[in-house]
Write a protein that holds these residues in place. Structure first.
Motif, PDB file in Angstrom:
ATOM      1  N   SER A 108       0.957  -1.088  -0.088  1.00 37.23           N
ATOM      2  CA  SER A 108      -0.176   0.082  -0.150  1.00 37.23           C
ATOM      3  C   SER A 108       0.827   1.221  -0.056  1.00 37.23           C
ATOM      4  O   SER A 108       2.092   1.217   0.077  1.00 37.23           O
ATOM      5  N   ARG A 109       0.188   2.609  -0.204  1.00 39.14           N
ATOM      6  CA  ARG A 109       0.859   3.666  -0.212  1.00 39.14           C
ATOM      7  C   ARG A 109       1.482   3.988   1.133  1.00 39.14           C
ATOM      8  O   ARG A 109       2.413   4.746   1.212  1.00 39.14           O
ATOM      9  N   VAL A 110       0.919   3.563   2.125  1.00 44.93           N
ATOM     10  CA  VAL A 110       1.642   3.749   3.486  1.00 44.93           C
ATOM     11  C   VAL A 110       2.909   2.842   3.991  1.00 44.93           C
ATOM     12  O   VAL A 110       3.128   3.030   4.951  1.00 44.93           O
ATOM     13  N   SER A 111       3.008   1.862   3.082  1.00 45.32           N
ATOM     14  CA  SER A 111       4.056   0.910   3.338  1.00 45.32           C
ATOM     15  C   SER A 111       5.449   1.474   2.923  1.00 45.32           C
ATOM     16  O   SER A 111       5.501   1.798   1.744  1.00 45.32           O
ATOM     17  N   PRO A 112       6.388   1.768   3.830  1.00 44.41           N
ATOM     18  CA  PRO A 112       7.806   2.310   3.539  1.00 44.41           C
ATOM     19  C   PRO A 112       8.342   1.465   2.953  1.00 44.41           C
ATOM     20  O   PRO A 112       8.448   0.045   2.651  1.00 44.41           O
ATOM     21  N   VAL A 113       9.214   1.726   1.842  1.00 39.75           N
ATOM     22  CA  VAL A 113      10.173   1.030   1.055  1.00 39.75           C
ATOM     23  C   VAL A 113      11.541   1.687   1.296  1.00 39.75           C
ATOM     24  O   VAL A 113      11.475   2.944   1.635  1.00 39.75           O
TER      25      VAL A 113
END
Length: 247
Positions: free
Chosen positions: A205-210
């Motif tokens: 998801s967009r809130v999961s950091p990479v």
């Protein structure tokens, strides 16, 4: 593996290590990958014939070891494996992975020739303007690990795009086919939120950091030979450095 015990604190302290090992073996022998649900506390107590204190201690340590995770209201699940990466390693991403007991797969998303006189060319000190852009998705048994963009100057590596397939190691190809030796590496590492494209390929998801890594590899004269950037699923990666101290 069933144990008979008098359910004392001493026995619990003695048994929890064995229970931990048994749960790990159960996960491995049954081929349980990330997201697979394991038996609850009551079921584990019956399975191993031990008290809840023993099961809870074993589960607590397995959580700390990133083997399992508890989702409130849903249960306990196998957690995706953690990949250790040496941040100073000169090897390619997949060459630096330990492949013991798991399968590493690479899938080409895109492979094309691009002309660039700006951002990519700058990474090569404007020595080249024509590149092979290679985009690959790296996965293991537990899912996606990395989305990797590599840029290879066609002046340095003629026709290299014709020699790259899904499982090709570009580092090995460059060493063996083009007789080029990598000597120095510079990496920049930052945590950030992924773009929609990165989310789509990595299944996050967009809130999961990479973890975003930019890497430039040079020869002994500091001539740029390889540029890549890749996005790592942060919760699945542990970066480390190992170096020798010299006076």
């Amino acid at each position: 593996m069933k144990k008979n015990t008098s359910d004392t604190t001493s026995n619990a302290n003695f048994l929890y290590d064995e229970i931990k090992a048994s749960i790990k073996e159960m996960i491995k022998s049954k081929g349980m990958h990330a997201g697979a649900k394991i038996p609850n506390e009551s079921e584990l107590c019956k399975m191993f014939d031990v008290s809840r204190i023993t099961i809870r201690r074993a589960i607590k340590e397995l959580i700390e070891e990133n083997v399992i995770e508890v989702v409130r209201g849903k249960g306990t699940f196998v957690k995706a494996s953690i990949t250790e990466l040496h941040i100073l390693n000169l090897k390619g991403f997949t060459e630096g992975l330990s492949t013991e007991d798991r399968n590493i797969e690479k899938q080409i998303i895109s492979k094309k020739i691009i002309i660039d006189e700006d951002k990519i060319s700058k990474k090569f000190s404007h020595m080249y303007t024509r590149f092979v852009e290679l985009v690959r998705l790296v996965s293991d048994d537990d899912g996606q690990l990395s989305l990797d963009y590599a840029y290879l100057p066609t002046e340095l590596y003629p026709d290299i795009e014709k020699k790259i397939e899904n499982e090709t190691s570009t580092f090995q190809l460059i060493r063996e086919e083009y007789h080029v030796q990598f000597t120095k590496v510079k990496k920049e590492v930052v945590y950030l939120h992924p773009t929609p494209t990165v989310c789509e390929y990595l299944g996050i998801s967009r809130v999961s950091p990479v973890i975003f890594v930019e890497k430039i590899i040079c020869d002994k004269l500091n001539k740029p030979l390889h540029y890549s950037k890749y996005y790592l699923v942060a919760e699945r990666v542990k970066l480390y450095i190992e170096a020798e101290y010299t006076d």
